[in-house]
Design a protein around this motif. Sequence first.
Motif, PDB file in Angstrom:
ATOM      1  N   VAL A  48     -12.611  90.941  18.650  1.00 29.29           N
ATOM      2  CA  VAL A  48     -13.959  91.173  18.149  1.00 29.29           C
ATOM      3  C   VAL A  48     -14.899  91.818  19.074  1.00 29.29           C
ATOM      4  O   VAL A  48     -14.767  91.494  20.250  1.00 29.29           O
ATOM      5  CB  VAL A  48     -14.539  89.718  17.664  1.00 29.29           C
ATOM      6  CG1 VAL A  48     -13.573  89.006  16.640  1.00 29.29           C
ATOM      7  CG2 VAL A  48     -14.721  88.713  18.821  1.00 29.29           C
ATOM      8  N   THR A  49     -16.072  92.248  18.681  1.00 24.40           N
ATOM      9  CA  THR A  49     -16.926  92.908  19.402  1.00 24.40           C
ATOM     10  C   THR A  49     -18.232  92.173  19.236  1.00 24.40           C
ATOM     11  O   THR A  49     -18.909  91.979  18.336  1.00 24.40           O
ATOM     12  CB  THR A  49     -17.143  94.253  18.860  1.00 24.40           C
ATOM     13  OG1 THR A  49     -16.046  95.125  19.098  1.00 24.40           O
ATOM     14  CG2 THR A  49     -18.490  94.971  19.607  1.00 24.40           C
ATOM     15  N   LEU A  50     -18.888  91.681  20.057  1.00 19.92           N
ATOM     16  CA  LEU A  50     -20.190  90.654  20.225  1.00 19.92           C
ATOM     17  C   LEU A  50     -21.197  91.523  21.010  1.00 19.92           C
ATOM     18  O   LEU A  50     -20.824  92.317  21.910  1.00 19.92           O
ATOM     19  CB  LEU A  50     -19.858  89.360  20.778  1.00 19.92           C
ATOM     20  CG  LEU A  50     -18.749  88.518  20.169  1.00 19.92           C
ATOM     21  CD1 LEU A  50     -18.620  87.423  21.081  1.00 19.92           C
ATOM     22  CD2 LEU A  50     -18.829  88.345  18.622  1.00 19.92           C
ATOM     23  N   ASN A  51     -22.545  91.540  20.534  1.00 20.46           N
ATOM     24  CA  ASN A  51     -23.539  92.269  21.358  1.00 20.46           C
ATOM     25  C   ASN A  51     -24.162  91.379  22.339  1.00 20.46           C
ATOM     26  O   ASN A  51     -24.655  90.188  22.017  1.00 20.46           O
ATOM     27  CB  ASN A  51     -24.442  92.679  20.242  1.00 20.46           C
ATOM     28  CG  ASN A  51     -23.834  93.658  19.320  1.00 20.46           C
ATOM     29  OD1 ASN A  51     -23.002  94.441  19.640  1.00 20.46           O
ATOM     30  ND2 ASN A  51     -24.110  93.412  18.024  1.00 20.46           N
ATOM     31  N   LYS A  52     -24.644  92.063  23.476  1.00 28.25           N
ATOM     32  CA  LYS A  52     -25.147  91.256  24.334  1.00 28.25           C
ATOM     33  C   LYS A  52     -26.617  91.012  23.850  1.00 28.25           C
ATOM     34  O   LYS A  52     -27.248  91.542  23.238  1.00 28.25           O
ATOM     35  CB  LYS A  52     -25.491  92.014  25.523  1.00 28.25           C
ATOM     36  CG  LYS A  52     -26.197  91.462  26.934  1.00 28.25           C
ATOM     37  CD  LYS A  52     -26.289  92.504  27.975  1.00 28.25           C
ATOM     38  CE  LYS A  52     -26.928  91.792  29.411  1.00 28.25           C
ATOM     39  NZ  LYS A  52     -27.040  92.811  30.466  1.00 28.25           N
ATOM     40  N   GLY A  53     -27.120  89.467  24.385  1.00 28.41           N
ATOM     41  CA  GLY A  53     -28.342  89.166  23.896  1.00 28.41           C
ATOM     42  C   GLY A  53     -28.536  88.552  22.577  1.00 28.41           C
ATOM     43  O   GLY A  53     -29.563  87.955  22.123  1.00 28.41           O
ATOM     44  N   VAL A  54     -27.418  88.345  21.898  1.00 33.62           N
ATOM     45  CA  VAL A  54     -27.620  87.822  20.515  1.00 33.62           C
ATOM     46  C   VAL A  54     -26.673  86.555  20.445  1.00 33.62           C
ATOM     47  O   VAL A  54     -25.893  86.091  21.295  1.00 33.62           O
ATOM     48  CB  VAL A  54     -26.422  88.737  19.369  1.00 33.62           C
ATOM     49  CG1 VAL A  54     -26.353  87.944  18.433  1.00 33.62           C
ATOM     50  CG2 VAL A  54     -27.169  90.139  19.408  1.00 33.62           C
ATOM     51  N   GLU A  55     -27.317  85.423  19.856  1.00 34.57           N
ATOM     52  CA  GLU A  55     -26.864  84.129  19.830  1.00 34.57           C
ATOM     53  C   GLU A  55     -25.813  84.031  18.506  1.00 34.57           C
ATOM     54  O   GLU A  55     -26.187  84.462  17.521  1.00 34.57           O
ATOM     55  CB  GLU A  55     -27.959  83.181  19.533  1.00 34.57           C
ATOM     56  CG  GLU A  55     -28.973  83.068  20.859  1.00 34.57           C
ATOM     57  CD  GLU A  55     -30.007  82.079  20.600  1.00 34.57           C
ATOM     58  OE1 GLU A  55     -30.051  81.321  19.295  1.00 34.57           O
ATOM     59  OE2 GLU A  55     -30.707  82.109  21.415  1.00 34.57           O
ATOM     60  N   TYR A  56     -24.870  83.630  18.648  1.00 35.82           N
ATOM     61  CA  TYR A  56     -23.799  83.347  17.644  1.00 35.82           C
ATOM     62  C   TYR A  56     -23.314  82.108  17.324  1.00 35.82           C
ATOM     63  O   TYR A  56     -23.043  81.290  18.125  1.00 35.82           O
ATOM     64  CB  TYR A  56     -22.364  84.275  18.374  1.00 35.82           C
ATOM     65  CG  TYR A  56     -22.723  85.681  18.512  1.00 35.82           C
ATOM     66  CD1 TYR A  56     -22.220  86.713  17.159  1.00 35.82           C
ATOM     67  CD2 TYR A  56     -22.962  86.311  19.244  1.00 35.82           C
ATOM     68  CE1 TYR A  56     -22.353  87.928  17.247  1.00 35.82           C
ATOM     69  CE2 TYR A  56     -23.143  87.917  19.174  1.00 35.82           C
ATOM     70  CZ  TYR A  56     -22.811  88.682  18.336  1.00 35.82           C
ATOM     71  OH  TYR A  56     -22.958  89.825  18.409  1.00 35.82           O
ATOM     72  N   PHE A  57     -22.664  82.157  15.996  1.00 39.14           N
ATOM     73  CA  PHE A  57     -21.820  80.964  15.654  1.00 39.14           C
ATOM     74  C   PHE A  57     -20.274  81.268  15.831  1.00 39.14           C
ATOM     75  O   PHE A  57     -19.798  82.037  15.192  1.00 39.14           O
ATOM     76  CB  PHE A  57     -22.154  80.337  14.074  1.00 39.14           C
ATOM     77  CG  PHE A  57     -21.415  79.525  13.698  1.00 39.14           C
ATOM     78  CD1 PHE A  57     -21.050  78.201  14.278  1.00 39.14           C
ATOM     79  CD2 PHE A  57     -21.238  79.528  12.250  1.00 39.14           C
ATOM     80  CE1 PHE A  57     -20.383  77.291  13.739  1.00 39.14           C
ATOM     81  CE2 PHE A  57     -20.534  78.086  11.721  1.00 39.14           C
ATOM     82  CZ  PHE A  57     -20.319  77.383  12.280  1.00 39.14           C
ATOM     83  N   ILE A  58     -19.805  80.559  16.927  1.00 42.10           N
ATOM     84  CA  ILE A  58     -18.416  80.914  17.375  1.00 42.10           C
ATOM     85  C   ILE A  58     -17.588  79.652  17.227  1.00 42.10           C
ATOM     86  O   ILE A  58     -17.669  78.692  17.538  1.00 42.10           O
ATOM     87  CB  ILE A  58     -18.485  81.310  18.793  1.00 42.10           C
ATOM     88  CG1 ILE A  58     -19.526  82.401  18.989  1.00 42.10           C
ATOM     89  CG2 ILE A  58     -17.253  81.664  19.459  1.00 42.10           C
ATOM     90  CD1 ILE A  58     -19.876  82.816  20.503  1.00 42.10           C
ATOM     91  N   LYS A  59     -16.498  80.325  16.452  1.00 44.01           N
ATOM     92  CA  LYS A  59     -15.315  79.042  16.377  1.00 44.01           C
ATOM     93  C   LYS A  59     -13.978  79.874  16.826  1.00 44.01           C
ATOM     94  O   LYS A  59     -13.866  80.956  16.776  1.00 44.01           O
ATOM     95  CB  LYS A  59     -15.354  79.028  14.754  1.00 44.01           C
ATOM     96  CG  LYS A  59     -16.288  78.827  14.032  1.00 44.01           C
ATOM     97  CD  LYS A  59     -16.281  78.410  12.418  1.00 44.01           C
ATOM     98  CE  LYS A  59     -16.049  80.026  11.635  1.00 44.01           C
ATOM     99  NZ  LYS A  59     -17.420  80.850  11.765  1.00 44.01           N
TER     100      LYS A  59
END
Length: 201
Positions: free
Chosen positions: A94-105
């Motif tokens: 997966v690609t996640l973006n710096k500074g973003v809050e995520y719902f991670i499972k």
Amino acid sequence: MMSWMKCCVFPLVLLCMWQLQEGAHACTCVYDHPQTQFCQSDVAIKAKVVAKKAVGGKFDNVINYDIKLIKILKGPNRHFNTICTASSSAACGVTLNKGVEYFIKGQLKPDGSLYVSSCNYPEPWKSSHKILVKRYLMGCDCRINRCTAVLCDNTGPTECLWTDWLTGNWLNNERDKQCACIKRRDGSCSWYKEAASPKKG
């Protein structure tokens, strides 16, 4: 004629074989309802991505995301500083973006690290997730039955029928984004929208 076949057909065969090989390594996962993903995960967290780095060797390269843990929603009560994922989308990375809050499972690896894949469908945190997570926790004893045909019935009282797939636009449908399948007081399961309270039924 033979010369033409050697020049043209053989390269085409090689190209087809290469494409088949590439396809064999592509990421494939059935999209489950977010509640199913949540209940089947080892850990669920709300976290903010602060950095990204590649680690590992040539053939086992992974991406580590340094995170700021905001809240543990499910799983062991310990601090997570990092989550890891495959370096390639073909391997379900997966690609996640710096500074973003995520719902991670994600799943816990034997070494205790938290592994996340595209099959876990990490998504930017929304205010509705706070309510939905509470509902998901109430519904992990229920089963969401994906309906892919017009004639589809529940197989038991502890199942909720998920029919969003029949519309052809399942990623934007109500039961996918706004509903949870939770157990009522009589032991049966039913759909409830965000803040709605389960009734006896």
